[in-house]
Design an enzyme around this catalytic site. Structure first.
Site, PDB file in Angstrom:
ATOM      1  N   LYS A   1       0.692  -1.117  -0.477  1.00  0.00           N
ATOM      2  CA  LYS A   1      -0.022   0.717  -0.270  1.00  0.00           C
ATOM      3  C   LYS A   1       0.804   0.796  -0.270  1.00  0.00           C
ATOM      4  O   LYS A   1       2.243   1.444   0.330  1.00  0.00           O
ATOM      5  CB  LYS A   1      -0.563   0.546   1.165  1.00  0.00           C
ATOM      6  CG  LYS A   1      -2.118   1.086   1.268  1.00  0.00           C
ATOM      7  CD  LYS A   1      -3.079   0.088   0.400  1.00  0.00           C
ATOM      8  CE  LYS A   1      -4.445   0.457   0.442  1.00  0.00           C
ATOM      9  NZ  LYS A   1      -5.425  -0.253  -0.082  1.00  0.00           N
TER      10      LYS A   1
HETATM   11  N1  GLU Z   1      -7.081   0.086  -2.996  1.00  0.00           N
HETATM   12  C1  GLU Z   1      -8.245  -1.404  -3.147  1.00  0.00           C
HETATM   13  C2  GLU Z   1      -8.022  -2.070  -1.987  1.00  0.00           C
HETATM   14  O1  GLU Z   1      -7.703  -1.905  -0.681  1.00  0.00           O
HETATM   15  C3  GLU Z   1      -7.272  -1.969  -4.609  1.00  0.00           C
HETATM   16  C4  GLU Z   1      -6.242  -2.603  -4.824  1.00  0.00           C
HETATM   17  C5  GLU Z   1      -5.558  -2.874  -6.278  1.00  0.00           C
HETATM   18  O2  GLU Z   1      -6.483  -3.061  -6.827  1.00  0.00           O
HETATM   19  O3  GLU Z   1      -4.196  -2.805  -5.706  1.00  0.00           O
HETATM   20  O4  GLU Z   1      -8.253  -3.712  -2.536  1.00  0.00           O
END
Ligand code: GLU
Length: 437
Positions: free
Chosen positions: A127
């Site tokens: 993240k």
């Molecule tokens: N931000 C989204 C999540 O928390 C998608 C993450 C992604 O597609 O890599 O799952």
């Protein structure tokens, strides 16, 4: 008992590995660790495994300057954290929000590891984010900040290493700028470096709606397994961004009655059901649900305790807490946001018999279609929307049943069951790989 060859003293634990109950005022990362230990206890993981899995593998913090429109220079702080890459390249979104901190990013990256494992897609967890309120930036400031940040984190990201995607306040356009910045430096187009990009630059059809659609698939399967009809069920949705708005529309399309919705400006409530087309029209015109005439105004706090059958928190973390959990009237909570329920609230809800479909399962539709988008980019082959949606449905239904079986077997919550499934998959992968050297 699963055992590692890691001696308990070989890894610094910062005291976090041992503590299964974190202190009040704890960070989101402490909460993620606390949830993890509940699953680790069921799996009987030893200290070495707990030490590995409660630490993030890589953490990058960057402070970087951006030229503002008025000629001044501002320095922003951003992060990219990779929690674990045992099951594949690191995967996870980028968030632009004033509350982004290293602890929040650590928690969110850990949850991405578990999320990818729950739906069994070949990714680890990551993240990132920038501590900024993007609403105060002009479009060109947003672009310059994004491009500079992309350059700063390019030491970590790449189509076979770490693949960012949208999250809170980040959009397909922002992904396009990251793709372009990365490609300019590579000297050729690298469409697999981000997902959630616009379809005209290699994005996948169905990706934008995937998280909200996945939430509704999760709810439908939960209803089917518990003999509870979605048709006519009263639904409340907190958050009307990309995820909440799609989940609300699709729940209504599936026959539910959406009675309450909120966004950062506050909430609206109509016990007879909101006219979703009118709400969508209003928010498109006015930019928020505020002032919608076909409903009563409620606060965001009131929204969570409105009379309803299904509650979909689709905003930020720590919304359902020990302060309000006993006032929640829903029978089913589907966590479209990451981390909306604290561990204390989990206990209260479990005791009340409220079923919580946890974030690492319920909102996994987004990263699942990110995986489809990444596969399409690597193969330079585009799937149809039908194919995307039906494969998504298959994965969400399978994951629900995998988690449900574990929950039944151990008589535990769906959150702990999802964690048991995920942690076991990551441990198994790590065992197969072995611990280098
Ligand atoms: N931000 C989204 C999540 O928390 C998608 C993450 C992604 O597609 O890599 O799952």
């Amino acid at each position: 008992m699963v055992s590692t060859q890691v001696s308990p003293t070989a890894i610094s634990t910062n005291g976090t590995v041992q503590s299964s109950i974190a202190e009040p005022g704890r960070s989101l990362y402490d909460i993620a660790i606390e949830q993890f230990h509940l699953a680790a206890d069921i799996l009987d993981l030893d200290h070495g495994w707990r030490a590995i899995l409660t630490h993030c593998k890589r953490e990058l913090a960057v402070n970087f300057p951006v030229k503002m429109d008025d000629g001044s220079i501002e320095v922003f702080t951003g992060y990219r954290v990779q929690h674990n890459i045992a099951r594949g390249p690191a995967k996870g979104g980028l968030r632009y929000h004033q509350n982004v901190s290293i602890d929040e990013v650590r928690a969110l990256s850990m949850w991405m590891t578990w999320k990818c494992a729950v739906v069994n897609i070949p990714f680890g967890g990551a993240k990132g984010g920038i501590t900024v309120d993007p609403k105060r930036l002009s479009l060109s400031e947003l672009e310059r900040m994004t491009r500079r940040f992309a350059a700063e984190i390019s030491v970590l990201i790449g189509p076979d290493r770490d693949i960012p995607a949208p999250d809170v306040n980040t959009t397909p356009q922002i992904m396009a700028w990251i793709l372009d910045t990365y490609s300019m430096n590579a000297g050729h187009s690298v469409p697999g470096v981000v997902t959630g990009k616009p379809v005209n630059v290699g994005g996948s059809v169905g990706r934008n709606e995937a998280t909200g659609r996945g939430v509704v698939f999760a709810i439908q399967e939960a209803c089917r397994r518990s003999g509870f009809a979605l048709e006519g069920a009263r639904v409340v949705v907190q958050g009307f961004g990309n995820v909440g708005s799609v989940a609300a529309r699709m729940a209504a399309a599936a026959g539910a009655s959406v009675v309450g919705i909120s966004d950062v400006t506050g909430g609206i409530y109509n016990p007879k059901g909101l006219d979703m087309a009118a709400v969508v029209h209003h928010t498109a015109q006015d930019g928020s649900v505020r002032g919608f005439t076909g409903a009563d105004a409620v606060t965001n706090a009131e929204l969570l305790t409105l009379p309803c059958d299904i509650l979909i928190p689709a905003a930020l973390e720590k919304q359902i807490t020990e302060q309000n959990a006993d006032k929640v009237t829903a029978r089913l909570i589907a966590e479209a946001a990451n981390g909306p329920t604290t561990p204390e609230a989990d206990t209260i809800l479990h005791d009340k018999g409220v079923v919580v479909l946890p974030d690492i399962f319920a909102n996994a539709g987004g990263v699942t279609v990110s995986y489809f988008e990444w596969v399409q980019a690597l193969q330079a082959f585009a799937w149809s929307e039908n194919e995307v949606n039906s494969r998504l449905q298959t994965i969400m239904v399978r994951a629900f049943n995998d988690v449900y079986e574990i929950a039944q077997e151990h008589n535990i919550s769906m959150r702990t069951a999802a964690l048991v499934l995920a942690v076991k998959r990551v441990v198994d992968a790590t065992q197969t790989l072995g611990i280098f050297p």
